[in-house]
Structures are given as structure tokens and as C-alpha cells.
Design a protein around this motif. Structure first.
Motif, PDB file in Angstrom:
ATOM      1  N   UNK A  85     -13.839 -12.644 -11.504  1.00 11.16           N
ATOM      2  CA  UNK A  85     -14.280 -12.529 -10.099  1.00 11.16           C
ATOM      3  C   UNK A  85     -13.335 -13.285  -9.164  1.00 11.16           C
ATOM      4  N   UNK A  86     -12.852 -14.430  -9.606  1.00 10.51           N
ATOM      5  CA  UNK A  86     -11.981 -15.252  -8.768  1.00 10.51           C
ATOM      6  C   UNK A  86     -10.637 -14.622  -8.446  1.00 10.51           C
ATOM      7  N   UNK A  87     -10.253 -13.583  -9.175  1.00 12.95           N
ATOM      8  CA  UNK A  87      -8.978 -12.900  -8.926  1.00 12.95           C
ATOM      9  C   UNK A  87      -9.142 -11.589  -8.179  1.00 12.95           C
ATOM     10  N   UNK A  88     -10.354 -11.260  -7.847  1.00 10.36           N
ATOM     11  CA  UNK A  88     -10.626  -9.965  -7.228  1.00 10.36           C
ATOM     12  C   UNK A  88      -9.799  -9.735  -5.957  1.00 10.36           C
ATOM     13  N   UNK A  89      -9.688 -10.738  -5.107  1.00  8.05           N
ATOM     14  CA  UNK A  89      -8.923 -10.601  -3.870  1.00  8.05           C
ATOM     15  C   UNK A  89      -7.463 -10.282  -4.108  1.00  8.05           C
ATOM     16  N   UNK A  90      -6.890 -10.867  -5.154  1.00  2.71           N
ATOM     17  CA  UNK A  90      -5.495 -10.585  -5.487  1.00  2.71           C
ATOM     18  C   UNK A  90      -5.327  -9.112  -5.858  1.00  2.71           C
ATOM     19  N   UNK A  91      -6.135  -8.639  -6.801  1.00  2.00           N
ATOM     20  CA  UNK A  91      -5.982  -7.267  -7.289  1.00  2.00           C
ATOM     21  C   UNK A  91      -6.370  -6.248  -6.217  1.00  2.00           C
ATOM     22  N   UNK A  92      -7.374  -6.537  -5.415  1.00  2.00           N
ATOM     23  CA  UNK A  92      -7.726  -5.614  -4.332  1.00  2.00           C
ATOM     24  C   UNK A  92      -6.604  -5.542  -3.305  1.00  2.00           C
ATOM     25  N   UNK A  93      -6.016  -6.683  -2.980  1.00  2.00           N
ATOM     26  CA  UNK A  93      -4.903  -6.694  -2.039  1.00  2.00           C
ATOM     27  C   UNK A  93      -3.715  -5.903  -2.559  1.00  2.00           C
ATOM     28  N   UNK A  94      -3.414  -6.057  -3.848  1.00  2.00           N
ATOM     29  CA  UNK A  94      -2.317  -5.284  -4.438  1.00  2.00           C
ATOM     30  C   UNK A  94      -2.628  -3.789  -4.404  1.00  2.00           C
ATOM     31  N   UNK A  95      -3.873  -3.436  -4.660  1.00  2.00           N
ATOM     32  CA  UNK A  95      -4.271  -2.023  -4.582  1.00  2.00           C
ATOM     33  C   UNK A  95      -4.088  -1.500  -3.158  1.00  2.00           C
ATOM     34  N   UNK A  96      -4.439  -2.313  -2.160  1.00  2.00           N
ATOM     35  CA  UNK A  96      -4.276  -1.892  -0.768  1.00  2.00           C
ATOM     36  C   UNK A  96      -2.800  -1.697  -0.427  1.00  2.00           C
ATOM     37  N   UNK A 103      -0.042   6.301   1.602  1.00  2.00           N
ATOM     38  CA  UNK A 103      -0.252   6.942   2.905  1.00  2.00           C
ATOM     39  C   UNK A 103       1.055   7.053   3.679  1.00  2.00           C
ATOM     40  N   UNK A 104       1.880   6.030   3.600  1.00  2.00           N
ATOM     41  CA  UNK A 104       3.159   6.046   4.313  1.00  2.00           C
ATOM     42  C   UNK A 104       4.062   7.160   3.801  1.00  2.00           C
ATOM     43  N   UNK A 105       4.044   7.398   2.498  1.00  2.00           N
ATOM     44  CA  UNK A 105       4.861   8.466   1.920  1.00  2.00           C
ATOM     45  C   UNK A 105       4.278   9.845   2.210  1.00  2.00           C
ATOM     46  N   UNK A 106       2.957   9.926   2.339  1.00  2.00           N
ATOM     47  CA  UNK A 106       2.304  11.202   2.653  1.00  2.00           C
ATOM     48  C   UNK A 106       2.457  11.584   4.126  1.00  2.00           C
ATOM     49  N   UNK A 107       2.913  10.661   4.955  1.00  2.00           N
ATOM     50  CA  UNK A 107       3.087  10.946   6.377  1.00  2.00           C
ATOM     51  C   UNK A 107       2.039  10.320   7.275  1.00  2.00           C
ATOM     52  N   UNK A 108       1.047   9.663   6.717  1.00  2.06           N
ATOM     53  CA  UNK A 108       0.038   8.959   7.509  1.00  2.06           C
ATOM     54  C   UNK A 108       0.564   7.547   7.770  1.00  2.06           C
ATOM     55  N   UNK A 109       1.547   7.461   8.660  1.00  3.19           N
ATOM     56  CA  UNK A 109       2.241   6.189   8.859  1.00  3.19           C
ATOM     57  C   UNK A 109       1.363   5.137   9.528  1.00  3.19           C
ATOM     58  N   UNK A 110       0.508   5.539  10.458  1.00  2.00           N
ATOM     59  CA  UNK A 110      -0.380   4.563  11.098  1.00  2.00           C
ATOM     60  C   UNK A 110      -1.383   3.990  10.100  1.00  2.00           C
ATOM     61  N   UNK A 111      -2.015   4.859   9.318  1.00  2.00           N
ATOM     62  CA  UNK A 111      -2.948   4.401   8.292  1.00  2.00           C
ATOM     63  C   UNK A 111      -2.242   3.582   7.223  1.00  2.00           C
ATOM     64  N   UNK A 112      -1.041   4.008   6.858  1.00  2.00           N
ATOM     65  CA  UNK A 112      -0.257   3.267   5.871  1.00  2.00           C
ATOM     66  C   UNK A 112       0.066   1.863   6.355  1.00  2.00           C
ATOM     67  N   UNK A 113       0.480   1.750   7.615  1.00  2.00           N
ATOM     68  CA  UNK A 113       0.806   0.429   8.177  1.00  2.00           C
ATOM     69  C   UNK A 113      -0.423  -0.474   8.172  1.00  2.00           C
ATOM     70  N   UNK A 114      -1.581   0.058   8.551  1.00  2.00           N
ATOM     71  CA  UNK A 114      -2.812  -0.753   8.559  1.00  2.00           C
ATOM     72  C   UNK A 114      -3.163  -1.244   7.162  1.00  2.00           C
ATOM     73  N   UNK A 115      -3.049  -0.360   6.168  1.00  2.00           N
ATOM     74  CA  UNK A 115      -3.365  -0.756   4.793  1.00  2.00           C
ATOM     75  C   UNK A 115      -2.360  -1.764   4.248  1.00  2.00           C
ATOM     76  N   UNK A 116      -1.106  -1.601   4.594  1.00  2.00           N
ATOM     77  CA  UNK A 116      -0.100  -2.584   4.166  1.00  2.00           C
ATOM     78  C   UNK A 116      -0.426  -3.966   4.724  1.00  2.00           C
ATOM     79  N   UNK A 117      -0.786  -4.021   5.999  1.00  2.00           N
ATOM     80  CA  UNK A 117      -1.114  -5.314   6.607  1.00  2.00           C
ATOM     81  C   UNK A 117      -2.405  -5.891   6.030  1.00  2.00           C
ATOM     82  N   UNK A 118      -3.385  -5.037   5.773  1.00  2.00           N
ATOM     83  CA  UNK A 118      -4.635  -5.502   5.172  1.00  2.00           C
ATOM     84  C   UNK A 118      -4.368  -6.069   3.775  1.00  2.00           C
ATOM     85  N   UNK A 119      -3.572  -5.352   2.984  1.00  2.00           N
ATOM     86  CA  UNK A 119      -3.234  -5.825   1.643  1.00  2.00           C
ATOM     87  C   UNK A 119      -2.442  -7.120   1.673  1.00  2.00           C
TER      88      UNK A 119
END
Length: 172
Positions: A85-96, A103-119
Motif C-alpha cells: 500500500x505504501x508504494x501505491x502512489x509511486x506505481x500509480x504515478x508511473x502509470x499516469x 495520449x500524446x502519441x495518439x494526438x490528444x496532446x492536451x490530455x497527454x500533457x495533463x496526465x504527464x504533469x499529474x504523474x
């Protein structure tokens, strides 16, 4: 009133796993987009695999290097679901981060940028809270810098990226 079949009225039974849970078995391309049934896609990542943390990092890196960040995200998702449980934030962030690159490769650059920053925020917060700068050899600071720089570029240029060419180095 229309009598056209709805999306679930195709006459096809839902794909299910051995436990009866719904699982979409449509083939997918390298970025995880569903393809029509009968078309050959890339091999899918098995779900629910328990790996050692180092194995998760190595497998995800190989997928990122191959331009398959969607599939790398699935490896990270398994790690957060099966790890401490204590590592959940690390792995979730890497997944993000992996989904942001997808998303960035699919062309959803705005959504991709938001997810990159969230991760980047998630792994940076986790690292600060736990005092771990390089958990499992993962260069958190370098990943945060990579994500922030790519997000800034995506917001400025709004051009899809080549996932393999822009894959991050997880260990650094």
C-alpha cells in the motif's frame, strides 16, 4: 423511434475471463487503440501478473522503448494493485506517465500533457514523503523533469509525439 441495434446489441457475446468478469478481447494496436475483431494486433499484456518491483520496471522500460506506453501502463497498474500500500502512489504515478505518453502519441496532446504533469506530481510527492530518491533504481527527479518538459512542449506545439523516440529512461 429507431429500431437500430445499440452498441451492445451486436449479437456477439461479451468477452469474459475464467471468473466470468467482462474482458474486452478486441485486438489492439501498439498504442492500445482497439482494432476490429479479426484484425491482427500487438500482443496484449496479461492482467493481474505479480512481478518483483525490478521486473516491473524492466518490463515497462522494454515496452516504453518499443513505443508501447499503453502496455507499460498495464505493467505499472499490476504493480500498484499487487504491491505494498505504501508504494501505491509511486506505481500509480508511473502509470499516469505512461498513459500521458500514450495520449500524446495518439494526438490528444492536451490530455497527454495533463496526465504527464499529474504523474510527475504523484511520483514527486511520493518520493518526498518517503525520502526515496531512486526507488528500485527509478530516477524520480529525472522522470519529473522529463514529464514537465514534454508537457510544456505538448502545450506549446500541440503535435503528436513518437512514443518510442520520446520514451523516458526509468532508471537513471
Amino acid at each position: 423511434m429507431s429500431s437500430a441495434p445499440g452498441p451492445h446489441d451486436s449479437g456477439r457475446e461479451r468477452d469474459r475471463d475464467e471468473e466470468g468478469r467482462a474482458r474486452n478481447q478486441r485486438p489492439r494496436d501498439g498504442l492500445g487503440r482497439p482494432l476490429p475483431y479479426g484484425v491482427e494486433g500487438v500482443p496484449r499484456q496479461p492482467e493481474g501478473v505479480v512481478r518483483a518491483p525490478g521486473q516491473s520496471v524492466a518490463e515497462a522500460q522494454a515496452l516504453l522503448d518499443a513505443g508501447r506506453p499503453f502496455h507499460a501502463h498495464e505493467v505499472f497498474e499490476d504493480a500498484w494493485k499487487s504491491g505494498p500500500e505504501g508504494e501505491r502512489g509511486l506505481w500509480q504515478g508511473l502509470a499516469q506517465l505512461a498513459v500521458g505518453l500514450t495520449h500524446s502519441a495518439r494526438g490528444n496532446t492536451k490530455g497527454g500533457a495533463r496526465l504527464l504533469l499529474r504523474g510527475a506530481g504523484a511520483i514527486g510527492d511520493w518520493s518526498s514523503r518517503c525520502g526515496e530518491e531512486k526507488p528500485y533504481g527509478i530516477g524520480v527527479a529525472a522522470l519529473v523533469s522529463w514529464a514537465e518538459a514534454l508537457a510544456e512542449e505538448l502545450e506549446r506545439e500541440s503535435v503528436p509525439v513518437d512514443a518510442a523516440a520520446r520514451a523516458p529512461r526509468l532508471r537513471g
